[in-house]
Design a protein around this motif. Structure first.
Motif, PDB file in Angstrom:
ATOM      1  N   MET A  15     101.417  37.483  44.180  1.00 40.05           N
ATOM      2  CA  MET A  15     101.039  36.456  43.631  1.00 40.05           C
ATOM      3  C   MET A  15     101.788  35.948  42.221  1.00 40.05           C
ATOM      4  SD  MET A  15      98.998  35.340  45.804  1.00 40.05           S
ATOM      5  CE  MET A  15      98.107  34.046  44.872  1.00 40.05           C
ATOM      6  N   ARG A  16     101.908  37.109  41.419  1.00 44.57           N
ATOM      7  CA  ARG A  16     102.597  36.766  40.157  1.00 44.57           C
ATOM      8  C   ARG A  16     103.783  36.214  40.109  1.00 44.57           C
ATOM      9  NH1 ARG A  16     101.264  41.654  35.866  1.00 44.57           N
ATOM     10  NH2 ARG A  16      98.835  41.227  35.862  1.00 44.57           N
ATOM     11  N   PHE A  22     104.163  27.507  39.327  1.00 44.67           N
ATOM     12  CA  PHE A  22     103.362  26.522  39.183  1.00 44.67           C
ATOM     13  C   PHE A  22     103.294  25.615  38.002  1.00 44.67           C
ATOM     14  CE2 PHE A  22     101.162  28.359  42.858  1.00 44.67           C
ATOM     15  CZ  PHE A  22      99.923  27.672  43.169  1.00 44.67           C
ATOM     16  N   PRO A  23     103.790  25.926  36.775  1.00 47.57           N
ATOM     17  CA  PRO A  23     103.827  24.956  35.773  1.00 47.57           C
ATOM     18  C   PRO A  23     104.711  24.133  36.047  1.00 47.57           C
ATOM     19  CG  PRO A  23     103.651  27.280  35.046  1.00 47.57           C
ATOM     20  CD  PRO A  23     103.795  27.372  36.290  1.00 47.57           C
ATOM     21  N   PRO A 103      99.138  30.587  26.631  1.00 47.33           N
ATOM     22  CA  PRO A 103      99.684  30.964  27.920  1.00 47.33           C
ATOM     23  C   PRO A 103      99.405  30.196  28.936  1.00 47.33           C
ATOM     24  CG  PRO A 103      97.913  32.270  27.087  1.00 47.33           C
ATOM     25  CD  PRO A 103      98.046  31.531  26.033  1.00 47.33           C
ATOM     26  N   HIS A 104      99.964  30.070  30.484  1.00 47.54           N
ATOM     27  CA  HIS A 104      99.625  29.537  31.331  1.00 47.54           C
ATOM     28  C   HIS A 104      98.738  30.685  32.234  1.00 47.54           C
ATOM     29  CE1 HIS A 104     102.591  26.247  31.183  1.00 47.54           C
ATOM     30  NE2 HIS A 104     103.555  27.117  30.953  1.00 47.54           N
ATOM     31  N   MET A 105      97.818  29.990  32.854  1.00 44.08           N
ATOM     32  CA  MET A 105      97.129  31.058  33.514  1.00 44.08           C
ATOM     33  C   MET A 105      96.783  30.620  34.918  1.00 44.08           C
ATOM     34  SD  MET A 105      93.734  30.942  30.813  1.00 44.08           S
ATOM     35  CE  MET A 105      92.533  32.010  31.664  1.00 44.08           C
ATOM     36  N   PHE A 106      96.756  31.653  35.704  1.00 42.05           N
ATOM     37  CA  PHE A 106      96.737  31.644  37.140  1.00 42.05           C
ATOM     38  C   PHE A 106      95.736  32.529  37.696  1.00 42.05           C
ATOM     39  CE2 PHE A 106      98.427  32.717  41.706  1.00 42.05           C
ATOM     40  CZ  PHE A 106      98.445  31.384  42.177  1.00 42.05           C
ATOM     41  N   ILE A 107      94.784  31.843  38.279  1.00 40.01           N
ATOM     42  CA  ILE A 107      93.422  32.658  38.972  1.00 40.01           C
ATOM     43  C   ILE A 107      93.453  32.896  40.006  1.00 40.01           C
ATOM     44  CG2 ILE A 107      91.091  32.835  38.810  1.00 40.01           C
ATOM     45  CD1 ILE A 107      90.776  31.148  36.270  1.00 40.01           C
ATOM     46  N   GLU A 116      88.744  39.247  41.252  1.00 38.87           N
ATOM     47  CA  GLU A 116      89.417  38.384  41.070  1.00 38.87           C
ATOM     48  C   GLU A 116      90.311  38.352  39.812  1.00 38.87           C
ATOM     49  OE1 GLU A 116      87.696  33.882  41.110  1.00 38.87           O
ATOM     50  OE2 GLU A 116      87.479  34.857  38.629  1.00 38.87           O
ATOM     51  N   LYS A 117      91.656  38.047  39.794  1.00 41.62           N
ATOM     52  CA  LYS A 117      92.452  38.418  38.733  1.00 41.62           C
ATOM     53  C   LYS A 117      92.926  37.157  38.143  1.00 41.62           C
ATOM     54  CE  LYS A 117      93.136  43.071  39.550  1.00 41.62           C
ATOM     55  NZ  LYS A 117      94.291  43.464  40.216  1.00 41.62           N
ATOM     56  N   THR A 118      93.317  37.359  36.728  1.00 38.53           N
ATOM     57  CA  THR A 118      93.903  36.168  36.053  1.00 38.53           C
ATOM     58  C   THR A 118      95.212  36.950  35.489  1.00 38.53           C
ATOM     59  OG1 THR A 118      91.818  35.640  35.323  1.00 38.53           O
ATOM     60  CG2 THR A 118      93.736  34.682  33.947  1.00 38.53           C
TER      61      THR A 118
END
Length: 518
Positions: A15-16, A22-23, A103-107, A116-118
């Motif tokens: 996922m990372r 995404f940005p 920072p960009h955040m992806f949940i 649930e991870k961020t």
């Protein structure tokens, strides 16, 4: 279910790997620009990457704006003014890639753990800020670099290995311009590895317990050990391949095309040697970070066992609330604030620095106080001088250990030097291998390349650095070493396993003449 656990193993890492894109994809949400912003965003990142590969560290908003002007003109046949290009740059870089510095955040839900991870990350960071000219310089973050490498199928641990393979193919095919570019990418990949170690170092300082719980240091060390063993061998093979290519090209009379090719191969070799030197320094980084981890945990344990008391809540408040009598108050205060100080002596104090007694300081005149301060400063300067002399003595001993065999031989390996010391002076050998400054000293010599052996009268300027100054002294004291003219420390692909558990690269110390030839 066990089979589901197997399916989702490593889900967080997957996922990372997706999140970093995404940005870039979100750039298309801005509809005021008539250009495809996703390719332009990638183009800007590649422009920053090019600046990093060249080592210029001069990528600014202004330069990116000029770059976008040229790019839009060549790709879309449209000339845009500088102000419009700067506005586009601000949107692509500051708002899109940098997220205004946040920072960009992806949940996402981690299907492996059910939590649930961020994931927080940066794609572009500030290189440095020049106060004088108020110039902001940009660089790619570790995540930004890895994202671009992933678009060329160059993943994490295999990033260096794949580049090495690609470089080998280019040299074999005679594509020397491409090979030069691959060496630059290889240099950046090694620097990226050093950046990861630096970030881990910062995490250890910030939260050593979390690093220990996640076993992050062990994973990083295992990965570095595996990479070093694998990549060192490939670096040696690449070096041999370049030497072989030089021999094949350098036969008989050369055409103009062959001369150009030889010059390119020589540039590739010089840059590759620099990369190998950087790569070998990962070993000292590994030792340093292991030492930091041990020291930090030790400090944390000592702090945890220290007794801490909140005087206000545990002493003062109960005494006031219960209106304690004077005898009780004396019993509470006497152990920590006694009226009569009880003399005592701790044996450990004999090993501490003994400060000068400043008895009757109030009665000293201003002149006496000044002389006392001067005495303290003088003692501190003497202490620093002794440390400097000790450092220079170590350097001199190391240099003589390496250079004396060259008087009789053309070249010699470090492993042979150490074996000779072990046979003749076992005590000195144990002291040498346990000194933490010996291996960094070898790395420093290796990075210097050809080291001239000059007497003081041959120097154009006076050197303030320790190593050149000690070399001049040795040359003056040993005429036979002066006759060597120059020497060079060259890395080999071999490894020395020391009795204390350390592992170090073997080096060859070889003579060099004035032209740099052996």
């Amino acid at each position: 279910m066990k089979w589901l656990q197997e399916i989702f193993k490593g889900f967080e890492e997957r996922m990372r790997n997706i999140a970093v894109f995404f940005p870039i994809l979100e750039l298309n949400q801005k509809t005021k620009y008539p250009y495809p912003l996703v390719p332009l965003g990638i183009a800007v990142m590649l422009y920053i990457l090019e600046d990093m590969l060249r080592g210029e560290k001069n990528c600014t908003y202004e330069k990116i704006a000029y770059f976008l002007q040229d790019l839009i003109n060549s790709q879309f046949q449209e000339k845009i003014p500088y102000d419009s290009a700067m506005e586009l740059t601000q949107y692509l870089v500051r708002e899109g890639l940098m997220n205004r510095g946040r920072p960009h955040m992806f949940i996402y839900p981690d299907l492996e753990t059910g939590a649930e991870k961020t994931y927080k990350f940066h794609l572009v960071e500030l290189e440095e800020y020049q106060i004088k000219d108020k110039t902001i310089r940009l660089k790619l973050s570790t995540e930004g670099l890895e994202m671009l490498f992933k678009t060329k199928e160059m993943y994490n641990e295999l990033q260096i290995s794949i580049t090495q393979l690609y470089l080998r193919q280019q040299i074999q095919k005679g594509v020397f311009d491409g090979a030069l570019r691959s060496v630059e990418e290889l240099s950046l990949a090694v620097k990226n590895e050093k950046s990861k170690i630096k970030k881990l170092e910062e995490r250890i300082i910030r939260d050593v317990l979390q690093v220990a719980r996640e076993q992050e240091l062990e994973k990083q060390i295992d990965r570095i050990n595996e990479q070093l063993n694998r990549e060192k061998k490939v670096f040696k093979e690449l070096e041999d391949l370049i030497d072989y290519t030089m021999e094949q090209l350098n036969t008989g009379a050369l055409t103009e095309k062959e001369e150009i090719a030889i010059n390119k191969v020589m540039r590739i070799k010089r840059k590759l040697l620099d990369v190998i030197s950087e790569h070998e320094s990962l070993f000292t980084d590994k030792i340093r970070i292991q030492k930091l981890m041990n020291q930090t945990i030790e400090s944390m344990i000592i702090t945890a066992f220290n007794t801490k008391v909140n005087f206000e809540t545990e002493f003062l408040r109960p005494v006031v609330h219960k209106n304690a009598d004077i005898d009780t108050l004396k019993k509470v205060l006497d152990p920590i604030l006694p009226v009569k100080r009880r003399p005592f002596f701790h044996p450990g104090r004999v090993f501490l620095e003994q400060p000068l007694k400043r008895e009757a300081e109030d009665t000293l005149s201003e002149q006496e106080l000044w002389e006392l301060e001067e005495e303290l400063i003088r003692q501190e300067e003497e202490k620093e001088l002794q440390q400097q002399l000790e450092k220079e003595r170590d350097i001199e001993a190391y240099l003589l250990l390496l250079l004396k065999p060259l008087v009789q031989q053309e070249k010699i390996k470090i492993s042979d030097v150490l074996a000779d010391v072990n046979n003749n002076e076992p005590g000195k050998y144990q002291e040498l291998i346990n000194k933490m400054n010996f291996y960094p000293f070898l790395i420093q010599l290796h990075q210097l390349g050809r080291v001239p052996l000059l007497a003081s009268w041959e120097l154009e300027t006076y050197s303030l650095d320790d190593l050149p100054r000690v070399l001049v002294k040795i040359v003056g004291d040993h005429p036979d070493i002066h006759k060597l003219k120059a020497f060079e420390v060259i890395a080999t692909g071999e490894v020395i396993h020391l009795p204390n558990g350390y592992v170090m690269s073997d080096f060859i110390i070889t003579r060099r003449d004035n032209d740099g030839m052996a």
